[in-house]
Each structure stands twice: as structure tokens, then as C-alpha cells.
Design a protein around this motif. Structure first.
Motif, mmCIF file in Angstrom:
data_model
loop_
_atom_site.group_PDB
_atom_site.id
_atom_site.type_symbol
_atom_site.label_atom_id
_atom_site.label_comp_id
_atom_site.label_asym_id
_atom_site.label_seq_id
_atom_site.Cartn_x
_atom_site.Cartn_y
_atom_site.Cartn_z
ATOM 1 N N LYS A 231 0.717 -1.273 0.053
ATOM 2 C CA LYS A 231 0.134 0.035 0.035
ATOM 3 C C LYS A 231 0.741 1.196 -0.087
ATOM 4 O O LYS A 231 0.585 2.145 -0.659
ATOM 5 N N GLY A 258 8.365 5.533 3.144
ATOM 6 C CA GLY A 258 9.057 5.629 4.365
ATOM 7 C C GLY A 258 8.110 6.601 5.518
ATOM 8 O O GLY A 258 7.119 6.997 4.911
ATOM 9 N N ASP A 275 -0.843 10.003 6.816
ATOM 10 C CA ASP A 275 -1.583 10.814 5.930
ATOM 11 C C ASP A 275 -2.753 10.109 5.450
ATOM 12 O O ASP A 275 -2.503 9.102 4.729
ATOM 13 N N SER A 283 -8.040 1.678 8.433
ATOM 14 C CA SER A 283 -8.713 2.254 9.308
ATOM 15 C C SER A 283 -7.599 2.963 10.428
ATOM 16 O O SER A 283 -8.061 3.489 11.178
ATOM 17 N N GLY A 284 -6.325 2.756 10.258
ATOM 18 C CA GLY A 284 -5.536 3.130 11.006
ATOM 19 C C GLY A 284 -5.407 2.182 12.353
ATOM 20 O O GLY A 284 -4.696 2.530 13.298
ATOM 21 N N SER A 288 -1.695 -1.252 14.992
ATOM 22 C CA SER A 288 -2.197 -1.566 16.529
ATOM 23 C C SER A 288 -2.543 -2.960 16.902
ATOM 24 O O SER A 288 -2.126 -3.454 17.968
HETATM 25 P P1 ADP Z 1 -3.620 1.769 7.773
HETATM 26 O O1 ADP Z 1 -4.843 1.017 8.147
HETATM 27 O O2 ADP Z 1 -3.718 3.207 7.852
HETATM 28 O O3 ADP Z 1 -2.845 1.243 7.051
HETATM 29 P P2 ADP Z 1 -1.889 0.995 9.978
HETATM 30 O O4 ADP Z 1 -2.001 0.884 11.596
HETATM 31 O O5 ADP Z 1 -1.537 -0.284 9.213
HETATM 32 O O6 ADP Z 1 -2.960 1.836 9.524
HETATM 33 O O7 ADP Z 1 -0.603 1.794 9.611
HETATM 34 C C1 ADP Z 1 -0.703 3.241 10.435
HETATM 35 C C2 ADP Z 1 0.138 4.024 9.370
HETATM 36 O O8 ADP Z 1 1.432 3.717 9.498
HETATM 37 C C3 ADP Z 1 -0.324 4.234 8.260
HETATM 38 O O9 ADP Z 1 -1.477 5.085 7.946
HETATM 39 C C4 ADP Z 1 0.893 4.622 7.428
HETATM 40 O O10 ADP Z 1 0.951 6.012 7.628
HETATM 41 C C5 ADP Z 1 1.934 4.379 8.351
HETATM 42 N N1 ADP Z 1 2.771 2.987 7.517
HETATM 43 C C6 ADP Z 1 2.458 1.674 7.885
HETATM 44 N N2 ADP Z 1 3.275 0.767 7.177
HETATM 45 C C7 ADP Z 1 3.911 1.520 6.603
HETATM 46 C C8 ADP Z 1 4.950 1.500 5.536
HETATM 47 N N3 ADP Z 1 5.338 0.073 4.943
HETATM 48 N N4 ADP Z 1 5.478 2.325 4.722
HETATM 49 C C9 ADP Z 1 5.129 3.739 5.145
HETATM 50 N N5 ADP Z 1 4.177 3.951 6.010
HETATM 51 C C10 ADP Z 1 3.520 2.862 6.602
#
Ligand code: ADP
Length: 320
Positions: A231, A258, A275, A283-284, A288
Motif C-alpha cells: 500500500k 518511508g 497521511d 482504518s489506522g 495496533s
Molecule cells: P492503515 O490502516 O492506515 O494502513 P496501520 O495501523 O496499518 O493503518 O498503519 C498506520 C500508519 O503507518 C499508516 O496509515 C501509514 O501512514 C504508516 N505505515 C504503515 N506501514 C507503512 C509502510 N510500510 N510504509 C510507510 N508507511 C507505513
């Protein structure tokens, strides 16, 4: 072809069965909708509310909440059309009012849930108004409805998982598992996501790497980390899964967008997203849940990242 009515009924059942009390008020603060758990917490029957015998308003609900012992249960009151006004939960047997940030997150969450529902409704209405007579358009709309429903189930599943974790219902049943096989299964499952972005996923874990974990939960961790790597990486990227620096550890490495240092500690918090515009339909909650699963296994997760270059997530699990 998806059956819309059946899906809506299923969604209604999900919401009704959520282990979170949900109450919905109209703009005059009258209770207009509720789920099973909120009745249980407030000690009132579904029938009581249905007959509107109680004539409940949000102020009365708030008074009721104050009297209820919330040491084991949790109640969330959503007040419409305003954002969540008052959220109470129990934490180590003491009552706390959750911070504004969390209130906002709940608001965002309802927003995220509402978006696919609105899209499904628009598509279904267009079909009813005539689009169903054109087989090409009908099939396109039904496909869109299908993916909106997938997005909705992902969000609901994340919510269910988080409530299970909070209720202590996600205890791991550990056994020895072959990591390479678990990673291979995850790659197979996520292949369609990867293909859409021409992403290459390499499984470089050792053949005989055994890991002591709960199958379903380990699968969840691996899938979630790979899914995020896809993603948050541009098209044509490469993702590598390999053995970690010490025994019992493995690493998921991407060449994606990153994460800036100031966000690194926060991404494991519930609902935290760096972002939102880059995480549509997310869902963010993913990381967690991952962190909670790893904690349940008495392991740890580490992240190293360089903005614009990529990220590495290392999972350490005890070897016995
Ligand atoms: P989401 O459902 O938004 O993907 P996560 O809890 O899995 O929520 O991740 C939280 C946030 O961490 C994401 O919204 C993203 O901004 C960041 N993130 C997670 N994994 C990566 C990654 N491999 N590269 C860049 N950003 C990441």
C-alpha cells in the motif's frame, strides 16, 4: 453476484453484535437507533426502547451512563449530527473520559464506515433506476458494490479484532510453524493487490526457520505488514521478507514512501495514520492489532525507516 439485501442484513447483525454500545441520536437529541450491547450496559430491554416508553434523550443517557458500573464493559455514545460527544470506557477498573484525539478518531471511523455505505446506496439506486437494464453497466456497478462491501468488511473486521483484543479474547494457541510456508501463503493471498501495482514480493526466509506462534495470529501479522508494504510503496516496487538479525526474528522490507522520524513511535497507536489521503479505505487500526498480537506472544516489533526510501519492520518472537 452479491445479494445486496443479504449483505445489509449481515452488516446490521455485525453492528448489533459488536461488543461496543452504539447509540445514535437525532438533532433533537432523541435516541433513534441503538445496538444490543448498549441495552445490556444500560440495563434496559430492546422492547423498552422500541416502545419508546423511556422517551430517552441524550442527557438522560449520559445520566444513566454515570450510574452504570463500567469496570468490565465499555460504552460509546455517538451523538448525531455532532461528533462523538462523550465517550466513556474502563481502564484498570477506573473510569476515564477518553481524550479528544480519540473522540475525533471515532468520528473519523464513523466517517470511514459511512463512505462505502453511501457509495453502495448510490450504486444500488442507479441500478434500480435503470442501469440494471444495460448488462455491461450493471455488471460494472455490481463489481463496484462488491469492492465497497469488501472495504466495509475490512473496517468492521478491524474493529471486531480490536474489541476482541481489548476484551482479552484473543489468547494465542502456540505451536511450531514453518515461517517460509506462512509467508508463502500470505504472498499468495496478497498476489492480486501486488499485481495491481506491479509489485514483486520476495520470500527470502530460510527453509527450516521454525517459529513458535498462533497460526491465525502469525498469519495476520505477516499479511498486515506485507499489505502495508504494498500500500505504501509506489508501483513497480520490491518487497522482501527475510530472516531477522537474531533467531526467532524476521523482517519485512520495502522500498516505499518511508515514515518520518516524528511518526515512527505513533504508528502503532490505534487509529494513527500519517497521511489519511494515502490510506483510503484503511482504518489506522492495522499496526495496533499487529502490535497487540506480538505483545500477546511476548515478542516485540521494531521499525526503521527513511522518508522517501523505504521501511523495515522486524518482528521478534520468543523461540521456545
Ligand atoms: P492503515 O490502516 O492506515 O494502513 P496501520 O495501523 O496499518 O493503518 O498503519 C498506520 C500508519 O503507518 C499508516 O496509515 C501509514 O501512514 C504508516 N505505515 C504503515 N506501514 C507503512 C509502510 N510500510 N510504509 C510507510 N508507511 C507505513
Amino acid at each position: 453476484m452479491p445479494d445486496l439485501k443479504e449483505t445489509f442484513e449481515e452488516l446490521k447483525r455485525y453492528i448489533n453484535d459488536l461488543p461496543i454500545g452504539l447509540l445514535l441520536f437525532d438533532s433533537k437529541k432523541n435516541l433513534i437507533s441503538w445496538n444490543k450491547y448498549s441495552c445490556e450496559i444500560l440495563n434496559i430491554t430492546n422492547e423498552d426502547i422500541k416502545k419508546n416508553d423511556l422517551g430517552i434523550t441524550s442527557t438522560q443517557i449520559e445520566e444513566l451512563i454515570e450510574k452504570v458500573d463500567l469496570t468490565e464493559k465499555e460504552l460509546i455514545g455517538l451523538i448525531k449530527p455532532h461528533k462523538a460527544k462523550k465517550i466513556l470506557t474502563s481502564d484498570n477498573h477506573s473510569l476515564v473520559i477518553i481524550t479528544e484525539a480519540f473522540q475525533e478518531a471515532i468520528g473519523e471511523m464513523s466517517h470511514e464506515l459511512r463512505r462505502p455505505i453511501t457509495n453502495i446506496k448510490t450504486l444500488a439506486e442507479s441500478l434500480l433506476m435503470g442501469a440494471k437494464d444495460d448488462p455491461d453497466i450493471a455488471s460494472k456497478f455490481l463489481n463496484n458494490i462488491n469492492s465497497e462491501i469488501d472495504r466495509l468488511s475490512r473496517l468492521v473486521n478491524d474493529l471486531l479484532n480490536i474489541s476482541k483484543i481489548r476484551a482479552g479474547k484473543l489468547q494465542p494457541t502456540k505451536k511450531n510453524l514453518n515461517l517460509k510456508e506462512r509467508v508463502q501463503d500470505a504472498i499468495k493471498l496478497l498476489q492480486p493487490n501486488a499485481e495491481k501495482k506491479s509489485t514483486t514480493i520476495k520470500n527470502e526466509t530460510s527453509d527450516n526457520f521454525m517459529i513458535f506462534a498462533d497460526t491465525e495470529q502469525l498469519d495476520h501479522v505477516i499479511q498486515n505488514l506485507i499489505e502495508n508494504a504494498i500500500k505504501y510503496s509506489p508501483d513497480g516496487s520490491t518487497i522482501t521478507i527475510k530472516d531477522g538479525p537474531i533467531s526467532g526474528s524476521f523482517e519485512i522490507l520495502d522500498t516505499g514512501i518511508g515514515i518520518a522520524p516524528e511518526h515512527l513511535n505513533k504508528i502503532f497507536e490505534r487509529f494513527y495514520q500519517v497521511d489519511r489521503s494515502k490510506a483510503k479505505g484503511s482504518s489506522g487500526l492495522g499496526l495496533s492489532i499487529v502490535k497487540n498480537i506480538i505483545d500477546l506472544h511476548k515478542g516485540k516489533i521494531e521499525v526503521n525507516s527513511t522518508l522517501g526510501k523505504g521501511s523495515s519492520f522486524i518482528v521478534y518472537l520468543p523461540v521456545d
